[in-house]
Design a protein around this motif. Structure first.
Motif, PDB file in Angstrom:
ATOM      1  N   PRO A 159    -111.250 -22.708   1.081  1.00  0.00           N
ATOM      2  CA  PRO A 159    -110.706 -24.054   0.867  1.00  0.00           C
ATOM      3  C   PRO A 159    -110.221 -24.207  -0.570  1.00  0.00           C
ATOM      4  CG  PRO A 159    -112.791 -24.164   2.051  1.00  0.00           C
ATOM      5  CD  PRO A 159    -112.636 -22.741   1.588  1.00  0.00           C
ATOM      6  N   LEU A 160    -109.275 -25.080  -0.764  1.00  0.00           N
ATOM      7  CA  LEU A 160    -108.607 -25.233  -2.051  1.00  0.00           C
ATOM      8  C   LEU A 160    -109.579 -25.388  -3.214  1.00  0.00           C
ATOM      9  CD1 LEU A 160    -106.022 -25.674  -3.727  1.00  0.00           C
ATOM     10  CD2 LEU A 160    -106.147 -28.103  -3.123  1.00  0.00           C
ATOM     11  N   ARG A 161    -110.515 -26.351  -3.119  1.00  0.00           N
ATOM     12  CA  ARG A 161    -111.410 -26.603  -4.247  1.00  0.00           C
ATOM     13  C   ARG A 161    -112.336 -25.430  -4.516  1.00  0.00           C
ATOM     14  NH1 ARG A 161    -108.684 -30.251  -6.977  1.00  0.00           N
ATOM     15  NH2 ARG A 161    -108.635 -32.315  -6.014  1.00  0.00           N
ATOM     16  N   GLU A 162    -112.818 -24.793  -3.462  1.00  0.00           N
ATOM     17  CA  GLU A 162    -113.687 -23.637  -3.661  1.00  0.00           C
ATOM     18  C   GLU A 162    -112.937 -22.514  -4.365  1.00  0.00           C
ATOM     19  OE1 GLU A 162    -115.877 -22.287  -0.241  1.00  0.00           O
ATOM     20  OE2 GLU A 162    -116.107 -24.338   0.510  1.00  0.00           O
ATOM     21  N   PHE A 163    -111.691 -22.282  -3.931  1.00  0.00           N
ATOM     22  CA  PHE A 163    -110.907 -21.222  -4.554  1.00  0.00           C
ATOM     23  C   PHE A 163    -110.649 -21.542  -6.024  1.00  0.00           C
ATOM     24  CE2 PHE A 163    -107.265 -18.916  -5.993  1.00  0.00           C
ATOM     25  CZ  PHE A 163    -107.381 -17.673  -5.380  1.00  0.00           C
ATOM     26  N   ASP A 164    -110.214 -22.768  -6.305  1.00  0.00           N
ATOM     27  CA  ASP A 164    -109.923 -23.145  -7.687  1.00  0.00           C
ATOM     28  C   ASP A 164    -111.163 -23.042  -8.574  1.00  0.00           C
ATOM     29  OD1 ASP A 164    -107.255 -23.582  -7.257  1.00  0.00           O
ATOM     30  OD2 ASP A 164    -107.436 -25.744  -6.989  1.00  0.00           O
ATOM     31  N   LEU A 165    -112.306 -23.414  -8.029  1.00  0.00           N
ATOM     32  CA  LEU A 165    -113.545 -23.336  -8.780  1.00  0.00           C
ATOM     33  C   LEU A 165    -113.903 -21.881  -9.084  1.00  0.00           C
ATOM     34  CD1 LEU A 165    -116.067 -24.630  -9.991  1.00  0.00           C
ATOM     35  CD2 LEU A 165    -117.057 -24.726  -7.681  1.00  0.00           C
ATOM     36  N   LEU A 182    -116.180 -28.333 -15.336  1.00  0.00           N
ATOM     37  CA  LEU A 182    -115.607 -27.909 -14.061  1.00  0.00           C
ATOM     38  C   LEU A 182    -114.987 -29.090 -13.313  1.00  0.00           C
ATOM     39  CD1 LEU A 182    -118.398 -25.388 -13.042  1.00  0.00           C
ATOM     40  CD2 LEU A 182    -116.090 -24.843 -13.832  1.00  0.00           C
ATOM     41  N   ILE A 183    -115.625 -30.245 -13.384  1.00  0.00           N
ATOM     42  CA  ILE A 183    -115.049 -31.431 -12.754  1.00  0.00           C
ATOM     43  C   ILE A 183    -113.673 -31.721 -13.341  1.00  0.00           C
ATOM     44  CG2 ILE A 183    -115.226 -33.951 -12.644  1.00  0.00           C
ATOM     45  CD1 ILE A 183    -116.906 -32.691 -10.546  1.00  0.00           C
ATOM     46  N   GLU A 184    -113.574 -31.725 -14.669  1.00  0.00           N
ATOM     47  CA  GLU A 184    -112.312 -32.057 -15.324  1.00  0.00           C
ATOM     48  C   GLU A 184    -111.239 -31.009 -15.059  1.00  0.00           C
ATOM     49  OE1 GLU A 184    -112.879 -32.743 -19.451  1.00  0.00           O
ATOM     50  OE2 GLU A 184    -114.200 -34.482 -19.168  1.00  0.00           O
ATOM     51  N   HIS A 201    -120.242 -26.996  -3.953  1.00  0.00           N
ATOM     52  CA  HIS A 201    -119.170 -26.002  -3.837  1.00  0.00           C
ATOM     53  C   HIS A 201    -119.625 -24.626  -4.309  1.00  0.00           C
ATOM     54  CE1 HIS A 201    -116.654 -29.511  -3.120  1.00  0.00           C
ATOM     55  NE2 HIS A 201    -115.659 -28.706  -2.807  1.00  0.00           N
ATOM     56  N   ILE A 202    -120.450 -24.574  -5.354  1.00  0.00           N
ATOM     57  CA  ILE A 202    -120.981 -23.288  -5.811  1.00  0.00           C
ATOM     58  C   ILE A 202    -121.808 -22.643  -4.708  1.00  0.00           C
ATOM     59  CG2 ILE A 202    -122.645 -22.200  -7.366  1.00  0.00           C
ATOM     60  CD1 ILE A 202    -120.076 -22.771  -8.809  1.00  0.00           C
ATOM     61  N   LYS A 203    -122.640 -23.440  -4.037  1.00  0.00           N
ATOM     62  CA  LYS A 203    -123.468 -22.901  -2.948  1.00  0.00           C
ATOM     63  C   LYS A 203    -122.598 -22.352  -1.829  1.00  0.00           C
ATOM     64  CE  LYS A 203    -127.237 -24.032   0.222  1.00  0.00           C
ATOM     65  NZ  LYS A 203    -126.601 -23.315   1.345  1.00  0.00           N
ATOM     66  N   ARG A 204    -121.540 -23.076  -1.482  1.00  0.00           N
ATOM     67  CA  ARG A 204    -120.649 -22.611  -0.425  1.00  0.00           C
ATOM     68  C   ARG A 204    -119.975 -21.292  -0.796  1.00  0.00           C
ATOM     69  NH1 ARG A 204    -117.741 -28.447   0.822  1.00  0.00           N
ATOM     70  NH2 ARG A 204    -119.456 -29.367   2.068  1.00  0.00           N
ATOM     71  N   ILE A 205    -119.570 -21.163  -2.063  1.00  0.00           N
ATOM     72  CA  ILE A 205    -118.942 -19.916  -2.511  1.00  0.00           C
ATOM     73  C   ILE A 205    -119.945 -18.771  -2.418  1.00  0.00           C
ATOM     74  CG2 ILE A 205    -117.979 -18.706  -4.505  1.00  0.00           C
ATOM     75  CD1 ILE A 205    -116.853 -21.442  -5.407  1.00  0.00           C
ATOM     76  N   ILE A 218    -122.544 -15.719  -9.392  1.00  0.00           N
ATOM     77  CA  ILE A 218    -122.428 -16.979 -10.125  1.00  0.00           C
ATOM     78  C   ILE A 218    -123.840 -17.408 -10.485  1.00  0.00           C
ATOM     79  CG2 ILE A 218    -121.656 -19.371 -10.064  1.00  0.00           C
ATOM     80  CD1 ILE A 218    -119.591 -18.540  -7.988  1.00  0.00           C
ATOM     81  N   GLU A 219    -124.121 -17.432 -11.765  1.00  0.00           N
ATOM     82  CA  GLU A 219    -125.469 -17.722 -12.241  1.00  0.00           C
ATOM     83  C   GLU A 219    -125.598 -19.172 -12.680  1.00  0.00           C
ATOM     84  OE1 GLU A 219    -126.761 -15.032 -15.209  1.00  0.00           O
ATOM     85  OE2 GLU A 219    -126.332 -13.226 -14.018  1.00  0.00           O
ATOM     86  N   THR A 220    -126.736 -19.753 -12.354  1.00  0.00           N
ATOM     87  CA  THR A 220    -127.052 -21.108 -12.814  1.00  0.00           C
ATOM     88  C   THR A 220    -127.783 -21.018 -14.142  1.00  0.00           C
ATOM     89  OG1 THR A 220    -127.314 -21.850 -10.525  1.00  0.00           O
ATOM     90  CG2 THR A 220    -128.247 -23.259 -12.250  1.00  0.00           C
TER      91      THR A 220
END
Length: 232
Positions: A159-165, A182-184, A201-205, A218-220
């Motif tokens: 999805p668009l937002r996941e890819f962009d993120l 990341l929001i901005e 979105h991070i979880k979905r990725i 992707i590390e928290t």
């Protein structure tokens, strides 16, 4: 930093003419009098773009163009030659040349074509990011996972937002982004939702790539945000 233009021509007068006009445009210039010397310069990372003549000793422009496009596919090539017949142009394009200029040429047109090619390739390079064995293609918003000794996987659509993120994190591996960053940069400054949407979105990725042999994570960073790390 100025782009490095490699001029390949055995005519020193032509080389100096090109050098003058390209340097006047703020470009750095290196030169080679034949194809073999040009390959050595390219191998040493001295060239972002090559301007090459056809008739040269030791290795002609046809062979040089083919070698450069095989060994340095991201390097644009502009062929400059006195041979303006359609057949020669087609041969150059078939070998991978990006543009063609016929002698005698206007030096200002040469400089304009060089700058145009550099802009085009920079835009293209910004549309693809490699992270470990995963290639992100922003032209199509898909990811490819490359297996060991195998062809790339079928494209993975996100999805668009996941890819962009993911693309944002992958473009700066090791850099910690806060949720607000990341929001901005992904959703936009006028986003009115909860910043926890980043976590979702991070979880979905992570879930999408969990079953694949991907060499990135992707590390928290607790209290800070997120960063992408590429495995060695």
């Amino acid at each position: 930093m100025a782009a490095n233009v490699l001029i390949v021509d055995d005519d020193p007068d032509i080389v100096e003419l090109m050098r003058f006009y390209l340097q006047r445009e703020g470009l750095a210039v290196v030169s080679a009098a034949d194809g073999l010397a040009a390959l050595e310069a390219a191998e040493q990372g001295k060239a972002d773009l090559a301007v090459i003549d056809i008739m040269m000793p030791r290795m002609d422009g046809w062979a040089l163009c083919q070698r450069l496009k095989t060994e340095h596919p991201d390097m644009p090539v502009l062929m400059v030659t006195a041979k303006g017949e359609t057949g020669h142009k087609l041969k150059g394009f078939h070998l991978g040349a990006d543009d063609y200029l016929v002698k005698p040429f206007e030096p200002l047109e040469l400089a304009a074509r060089v700058k145009s090619l550099l802009r085009r390739y920079r835009i293209q390079s910004q549309m693809k990011v490699q992270i470990g064995n995963v290639l992100l293609d922003k032209h199509r918003y898909v990811a490819f996972v490359e297996g060991e000794g195998e062809a790339p996987s079928p494209p993975i659509s996100l999805p668009l937002r996941e890819f962009d993120l993911l693309f944002k994190l992958a473009s700066h591996p090791g850099h910690i982004f806060t949720r607000n960053d990341l929001i901005e940069q992904v959703w936009g400054a006028d986003f009115e939702g909860d910043d926890r949407t980043v976590d979702v979105h991070i979880k979905r990725i992570r879930d999408r790539f969990a079953e694949l042999d991907c060499r990135f994570s992707i590390e928290t960073k607790r209290g800070l945000g997120y960063k992408l790390e590429v495995a060695e």
